[in-house]
Design a protein around this motif. Sequence first.
Motif, PDB file in Angstrom:
ATOM      1  N   LYS A  22      35.217  47.805  37.308  1.00  0.00           N
ATOM      2  CA  LYS A  22      36.273  47.617  36.317  1.00  0.00           C
ATOM      3  C   LYS A  22      37.526  47.045  36.974  1.00  0.00           C
ATOM      4  CE  LYS A  22      34.969  51.052  32.894  1.00  0.00           C
ATOM      5  NZ  LYS A  22      35.369  52.271  32.206  1.00  0.00           N
ATOM      6  N   LEU A  23      37.845  47.504  38.161  1.00  0.00           N
ATOM      7  CA  LEU A  23      38.990  46.983  38.880  1.00  0.00           C
ATOM      8  C   LEU A  23      38.781  45.526  39.254  1.00  0.00           C
ATOM      9  CD1 LEU A  23      41.739  47.592  40.109  1.00  0.00           C
ATOM     10  CD2 LEU A  23      40.562  48.281  42.200  1.00  0.00           C
ATOM     11  N   SER A  24      37.617  45.171  39.705  1.00  0.00           N
ATOM     12  CA  SER A  24      37.357  43.784  40.061  1.00  0.00           C
ATOM     13  C   SER A  24      37.327  42.910  38.806  1.00  0.00           C
ATOM     14  CB  SER A  24      36.045  43.660  40.847  1.00  0.00           C
ATOM     15  OG  SER A  24      34.955  44.014  40.011  1.00  0.00           O
ATOM     16  N   GLY A  25      36.918  43.429  37.669  1.00  0.00           N
ATOM     17  CA  GLY A  25      36.947  42.684  36.410  1.00  0.00           C
ATOM     18  C   GLY A  25      38.385  42.414  35.981  1.00  0.00           C
ATOM     19  N   LYS A  26      39.268  43.415  36.151  1.00  0.00           N
ATOM     20  CA  LYS A  26      40.680  43.213  35.827  1.00  0.00           C
ATOM     21  C   LYS A  26      41.297  42.173  36.757  1.00  0.00           C
ATOM     22  CE  LYS A  26      41.544  47.811  33.957  1.00  0.00           C
ATOM     23  NZ  LYS A  26      42.257  49.082  34.161  1.00  0.00           N
ATOM     24  N   VAL A  27      40.961  42.236  37.988  1.00  0.00           N
ATOM     25  CA  VAL A  27      41.464  41.275  38.960  1.00  0.00           C
ATOM     26  C   VAL A  27      40.960  39.883  38.608  1.00  0.00           C
ATOM     27  CG1 VAL A  27      41.324  40.568  41.389  1.00  0.00           C
ATOM     28  CG2 VAL A  27      41.755  42.953  40.810  1.00  0.00           C
ATOM     29  N   LEU A  28      39.690  39.780  38.230  1.00  0.00           N
ATOM     30  CA  LEU A  28      39.105  38.500  37.845  1.00  0.00           C
ATOM     31  C   LEU A  28      39.843  37.920  36.645  1.00  0.00           C
ATOM     32  CD1 LEU A  28      36.698  36.489  38.206  1.00  0.00           C
ATOM     33  CD2 LEU A  28      35.541  37.820  36.452  1.00  0.00           C
ATOM     34  N   VAL A  29      40.088  38.737  35.642  1.00  0.00           N
ATOM     35  CA  VAL A  29      40.796  38.268  34.448  1.00  0.00           C
ATOM     36  C   VAL A  29      42.247  37.924  34.786  1.00  0.00           C
ATOM     37  CG1 VAL A  29      41.691  38.998  32.214  1.00  0.00           C
ATOM     38  CG2 VAL A  29      39.317  39.467  32.816  1.00  0.00           C
ATOM     39  N   LEU A  30      42.894  38.765  35.569  1.00  0.00           N
ATOM     40  CA  LEU A  30      44.306  38.587  35.863  1.00  0.00           C
ATOM     41  C   LEU A  30      44.576  37.370  36.751  1.00  0.00           C
ATOM     42  CD1 LEU A  30      47.081  39.829  35.405  1.00  0.00           C
ATOM     43  CD2 LEU A  30      46.743  41.181  37.457  1.00  0.00           C
ATOM     44  N   TYR A  31      43.758  37.148  37.741  1.00  0.00           N
ATOM     45  CA  TYR A  31      44.042  36.106  38.719  1.00  0.00           C
ATOM     46  C   TYR A  31      43.254  34.816  38.538  1.00  0.00           C
ATOM     47  CZ  TYR A  31      46.717  39.566  41.244  1.00  0.00           C
ATOM     48  OH  TYR A  31      47.651  40.492  41.594  1.00  0.00           O
ATOM     49  N   ILE A  32      42.202  34.816  37.734  1.00  0.00           N
ATOM     50  CA  ILE A  32      41.395  33.596  37.583  1.00  0.00           C
ATOM     51  C   ILE A  32      41.367  33.119  36.130  1.00  0.00           C
ATOM     52  CG2 ILE A  32      39.100  32.619  37.825  1.00  0.00           C
ATOM     53  CD1 ILE A  32      38.721  34.437  40.261  1.00  0.00           C
ATOM     54  N   VAL A  33      40.968  33.960  35.207  1.00  0.00           N
ATOM     55  CA  VAL A  33      40.788  33.540  33.826  1.00  0.00           C
ATOM     56  C   VAL A  33      42.139  33.252  33.158  1.00  0.00           C
ATOM     57  CG1 VAL A  33      39.902  34.235  31.580  1.00  0.00           C
ATOM     58  CG2 VAL A  33      38.595  34.771  33.633  1.00  0.00           C
ATOM     59  N   LEU A  34      43.103  34.119  33.316  1.00  0.00           N
ATOM     60  CA  LEU A  34      44.407  33.935  32.691  1.00  0.00           C
ATOM     61  C   LEU A  34      45.095  32.645  33.155  1.00  0.00           C
ATOM     62  CD1 LEU A  34      46.421  35.162  30.703  1.00  0.00           C
ATOM     63  CD2 LEU A  34      47.455  36.366  32.619  1.00  0.00           C
ATOM     64  N   PRO A  35      45.162  32.353  34.452  1.00  0.00           N
ATOM     65  CA  PRO A  35      45.753  31.070  34.858  1.00  0.00           C
ATOM     66  C   PRO A  35      44.976  29.863  34.334  1.00  0.00           C
ATOM     67  CG  PRO A  35      45.711  32.553  36.727  1.00  0.00           C
ATOM     68  CD  PRO A  35      44.940  33.212  35.619  1.00  0.00           C
TER      69      PRO A  35
END
Length: 163
Positions: A22-35
């Motif tokens: 879940k933490l890595s999913g949040k990081v993925l969304v926050l740092y890759i998908v959102l930008p």
Amino acid sequence: MASISADTSDEEGGEAVPAKRKLSGKVLVLYIVLPLVLLIGAGVGVYMSGLLGGHEEKKAVVAAPVFYDLPDFLVNLSGPPPQHFLKMKVTLQVVDAEAAKRFDAELPRVLDSFQIFLRELRPEDLEGSAGVLRVKEELLRRINLAVQPPLATDILFKEVIVQ
């Protein structure tokens, strides 16, 4: 009891692994998908605003300017002797071809307003580019007052001679 403690350790161990996912999913969304979403949105906004040529076709469809030639003017300038004369050749830029046809009907009124203004000028009024620019602005104002609604968008001098 060993089996019970083994089950609880598996559950605890099982909960620890999904917590990392879940933490890595949040990081993925926050740092890759959102930008990525922000960059794509910015790209679409720039394209739609025409900064990258999204509206070049509309610019190419603009109609060509229409010009209307006025007869030549030869007037006496006011002032002390010796007598000075002004000779001018003027072309008007009008809004469309229909406006050029309207100028044929309104030409006497336009010529009258030009003659009245030009006869009051002195040779000093036409000195330098600033003087000619003031005359140009006043003639455009007089044309648009004589012909309603305003049809002329610009005045182009072909020839201006002061003798």
